[in-house]
Each structure stands twice: as C-alpha cells, then as structure tokens.
Design a protein around this motif. Sequence first.
Motif, PDB file in Angstrom:
ATOM      1  N   TYR A  11       0.812  -1.217   0.000  1.00  0.00           N
ATOM      2  CA  TYR A  11       0.000   0.000   0.000  1.00  0.00           C
ATOM      3  C   TYR A  11       0.845   1.267   0.000  1.00  0.00           C
ATOM      4  N   VAL A  12       0.200   2.340  -0.420  1.00  0.00           N
ATOM      5  CA  VAL A  12       0.696   3.705  -0.241  1.00  0.00           C
ATOM      6  C   VAL A  12      -0.366   4.440   0.551  1.00  0.00           C
ATOM      7  N   ALA A  13       0.054   5.170   1.569  1.00  0.00           N
ATOM      8  CA  ALA A  13      -0.873   5.988   2.352  1.00  0.00           C
ATOM      9  C   ALA A  13      -0.479   7.454   2.252  1.00  0.00           C
ATOM     10  N   THR A  14      -1.465   8.308   2.050  1.00  0.00           N
ATOM     11  CA  THR A  14      -1.279   9.762   2.057  1.00  0.00           C
ATOM     12  C   THR A  14      -2.495  10.364   2.755  1.00  0.00           C
ATOM     13  N   LYS A  15      -2.547  11.675   2.832  1.00  0.00           N
ATOM     14  CA  LYS A  15      -3.706  12.344   3.433  1.00  0.00           C
ATOM     15  C   LYS A  15      -4.982  12.055   2.642  1.00  0.00           C
ATOM     16  N   ASN A  16      -4.834  11.605   1.405  1.00  0.00           N
ATOM     17  CA  ASN A  16      -5.992  11.337   0.555  1.00  0.00           C
ATOM     18  C   ASN A  16      -6.533   9.921   0.696  1.00  0.00           C
ATOM     19  N   GLY A  17      -5.796   9.045   1.388  1.00  0.00           N
ATOM     20  CA  GLY A  17      -6.318   7.709   1.583  1.00  0.00           C
ATOM     21  C   GLY A  17      -5.264   6.643   1.757  1.00  0.00           C
ATOM     22  N   TYR A  18      -5.780   5.425   2.012  1.00  0.00           N
ATOM     23  CA  TYR A  18      -4.973   4.225   2.132  1.00  0.00           C
ATOM     24  C   TYR A  18      -5.209   3.424   0.851  1.00  0.00           C
ATOM     25  N   PHE A  19      -4.188   3.370   0.008  1.00  0.00           N
ATOM     26  CA  PHE A  19      -4.328   2.778  -1.313  1.00  0.00           C
ATOM     27  C   PHE A  19      -3.723   1.369  -1.326  1.00  0.00           C
ATOM     28  N   ARG A  20      -4.580   0.356  -1.245  1.00  0.00           N
ATOM     29  CA  ARG A  20      -4.136  -1.036  -1.354  1.00  0.00           C
ATOM     30  C   ARG A  20      -3.807  -1.326  -2.813  1.00  0.00           C
ATOM     31  N   ILE A  21      -2.605  -1.819  -3.061  1.00  0.00           N
ATOM     32  CA  ILE A  21      -2.158  -2.051  -4.432  1.00  0.00           C
ATOM     33  C   ILE A  21      -1.748  -3.518  -4.564  1.00  0.00           C
ATOM     34  N   THR A  22      -2.474  -4.269  -5.376  1.00  0.00           N
ATOM     35  CA  THR A  22      -2.161  -5.686  -5.536  1.00  0.00           C
ATOM     36  C   THR A  22      -0.865  -5.857  -6.328  1.00  0.00           C
ATOM     37  N   ASN A  23      -0.135  -6.919  -6.008  1.00  0.00           N
ATOM     38  CA  ASN A  23       1.104  -7.278  -6.704  1.00  0.00           C
ATOM     39  C   ASN A  23       2.188  -6.208  -6.609  1.00  0.00           C
ATOM     40  N   LEU A  24       2.253  -5.530  -5.475  1.00  0.00           N
ATOM     41  CA  LEU A  24       3.295  -4.513  -5.292  1.00  0.00           C
ATOM     42  C   LEU A  24       4.664  -5.171  -5.082  1.00  0.00           C
ATOM     43  N   LYS A  25       4.669  -6.451  -4.782  1.00  0.00           N
ATOM     44  CA  LYS A  25       5.893  -7.248  -4.779  1.00  0.00           C
ATOM     45  C   LYS A  25       5.545  -8.636  -5.301  1.00  0.00           C
ATOM     46  N   ASN A  26       6.552  -9.434  -5.597  1.00  0.00           N
ATOM     47  CA  ASN A  26       6.327 -10.817  -6.014  1.00  0.00           C
ATOM     48  C   ASN A  26       6.339 -11.746  -4.808  1.00  0.00           C
ATOM     49  N   LYS A  27       5.791 -12.941  -4.968  1.00  0.00           N
ATOM     50  CA  LYS A  27       5.828 -13.924  -3.898  1.00  0.00           C
ATOM     51  C   LYS A  27       7.267 -14.278  -3.534  1.00  0.00           C
ATOM     52  N   ASN A  28       7.460 -14.554  -2.246  1.00  0.00           N
ATOM     53  CA  ASN A  28       8.755 -14.951  -1.680  1.00  0.00           C
ATOM     54  C   ASN A  28       9.776 -13.813  -1.626  1.00  0.00           C
ATOM     55  N   GLU A  29       9.347 -12.600  -1.919  1.00  0.00           N
ATOM     56  CA  GLU A  29      10.226 -11.447  -1.743  1.00  0.00           C
ATOM     57  C   GLU A  29      10.009 -10.845  -0.359  1.00  0.00           C
ATOM     58  N   PRO A  30      11.055 -10.230   0.219  1.00  0.00           N
ATOM     59  CA  PRO A  30      10.896  -9.580   1.526  1.00  0.00           C
ATOM     60  C   PRO A  30      10.027  -8.335   1.426  1.00  0.00           C
ATOM     61  N   GLY A  31       9.754  -7.741   2.565  1.00  0.00           N
ATOM     62  CA  GLY A  31       8.947  -6.523   2.586  1.00  0.00           C
ATOM     63  C   GLY A  31       9.585  -5.464   3.456  1.00  0.00           C
ATOM     64  N   GLY A  32       9.006  -4.283   3.448  1.00  0.00           N
ATOM     65  CA  GLY A  32       9.536  -3.192   4.256  1.00  0.00           C
ATOM     66  C   GLY A  32       8.598  -2.005   4.262  1.00  0.00           C
ATOM     67  N   ARG A  33       9.003  -0.966   4.981  1.00  0.00           N
ATOM     68  CA  ARG A  33       8.151   0.199   5.188  1.00  0.00           C
ATOM     69  C   ARG A  33       9.010   1.459   5.178  1.00  0.00           C
ATOM     70  N   VAL A  34       8.534   2.496   4.481  1.00  0.00           N
ATOM     71  CA  VAL A  34       9.254   3.774   4.409  1.00  0.00           C
ATOM     72  C   VAL A  34       8.275   4.907   4.651  1.00  0.00           C
ATOM     73  N   PHE A  35       8.676   5.866   5.492  1.00  0.00           N
ATOM     74  CA  PHE A  35       7.930   7.099   5.707  1.00  0.00           C
ATOM     75  C   PHE A  35       8.650   8.242   5.004  1.00  0.00           C
ATOM     76  N   PHE A  36       7.888   9.101   4.331  1.00  0.00           N
ATOM     77  CA  PHE A  36       8.440  10.288   3.677  1.00  0.00           C
ATOM     78  C   PHE A  36       8.058  11.520   4.504  1.00  0.00           C
ATOM     79  N   VAL A  37       9.046  12.349   4.837  1.00  0.00           N
ATOM     80  CA  VAL A  37       8.797  13.513   5.680  1.00  0.00           C
ATOM     81  C   VAL A  37       9.379  14.772   5.048  1.00  0.00           C
TER      82      VAL A  37
END
Length: 228
Positions: free
Chosen positions: A183-209
């Motif tokens: 997903y991407v989250a902004t003041k406009n919403g929480y945008f769930r995005i399918t297939n943002l990574k492939n199966k068996n790949e790691p994940g992570g989280r980044v905040f932009f300030v």
Amino acid sequence: MFSIKMRASLNNKHISGAERIVKKNKIKEVSLELINRALNHENGEPDFINIKIEKLKEVRYIKHLPIVTIECKNKIEARSRAKEILLKEKIPEHVIDKAFNIIDKGGMRGAAILDFEGNRLDPDKERGVRVKNIDVTDKLREEIIRKYTERTADAIAIATKVIHLGIIAELCTSDNRSYTTGYVATKNGYFRITNLKNKNEPGGRVFFVKNFDYELIRRLENEAYIIY
C-alpha cells in the motif's frame, strides 16, 4: 486500557510482530491469540517470542483513512501506480526509487524515514522506527476482515496514525512472503495495491517527511491511538 505487543524471531532474525490495545478483561485472550499467531507464521517457527503488556495512560481515537483498492496485473504496473500517488505528494522520483530499494532489501522491524532529498533520518538503520501503541476498534476490524484481510486491519492502524502525525506518505510491502498486496498511504487515503511485490520477496516500510524532528519519532513510538 492495556497495550499487548508481540515480537517473534528466529536466530535473531525478525519473523513477525503484532499489537493490540484491549481492556483488562481481554488481556489473557488476546495474548494467547498473538502467541498462536507467532507460532504459526508462514515465515517460520520462532525460537524467541516476546510478549509485552503495559497499561496506557491516555488513548486517542481517530477516524481511519479512506480505503481504496487498486488492482494491478503485475509488479511493474503496481509500482508504476504507487509511484504516481507518491509523485502527487511532490516526492522526487529518485527518493521514491530509494524507498523501493529499502523495502526490497527487507529485514527491518520498523520503518525507514526519508526526507525529500533522500536522506535517511531514522537513528537505527537496522531497526528502523517502530510505530507502536495502535489498534482498531472491534467493529472496524470485523468490517475490514470481512472485505479484505486481518493484515489490512493492522496496516490501516499504522497508516492512519502516521499520516495523522504529519508523515507526508507511507510506502509498505508485507514481510509475509506469500502476501503480495502492499500500500501507499497519504492524506488522501490508504491505497491497497495488488502485486506490489512478487511472492517470496521480503517486505519493508518507508515514511516520507518534510519537516523532521526527533519529537516525531517519540510520538510515533509512544502516543496511543485506536482507529475507528
């Protein structure tokens, strides 16, 4: 109200984590749920599980971000759509690319923080910044699980809190190897995005300030919020 936090690892490598905020009479029940979640995680059986329970002095209630699902056929399309949303927030493209590199590397328990020049601002680059003391109401959790997944309920709590506290945008993929919706989250919403990574790949989280100070980290980690 009490915060219950679970963290599980194998050979000192993070496997899973979760948190709930509950009344005293629910502590035992929810603690057991989190332990079972740790023991049955798809990333492996942990050799270490930590459960932390603490009483909260103050809990704030805030409305959840609007949820929008964006269906994408593959990772290339999904990342293009995610980039479009982030570019609308005036985040430079090279900073967005750096954020994708961070989440694709994986391995952090928390989130990286990037400013609009691409500088990494979180003090502990291995750990990142943990967003703690969060939950959703039982009603919202039931609604989200019925329409989406329990992971979405956990994620909407994080996303809503960080945007409320002044984060410009958040980019996230799951550390669950089989779960490819991010997903991407902004003041406009929480945008769930399918297939943002492939199966068996790691994940992570980044905040932009934009305007960063260390008080923001304190608030992300300590202020308690229930999302409705």
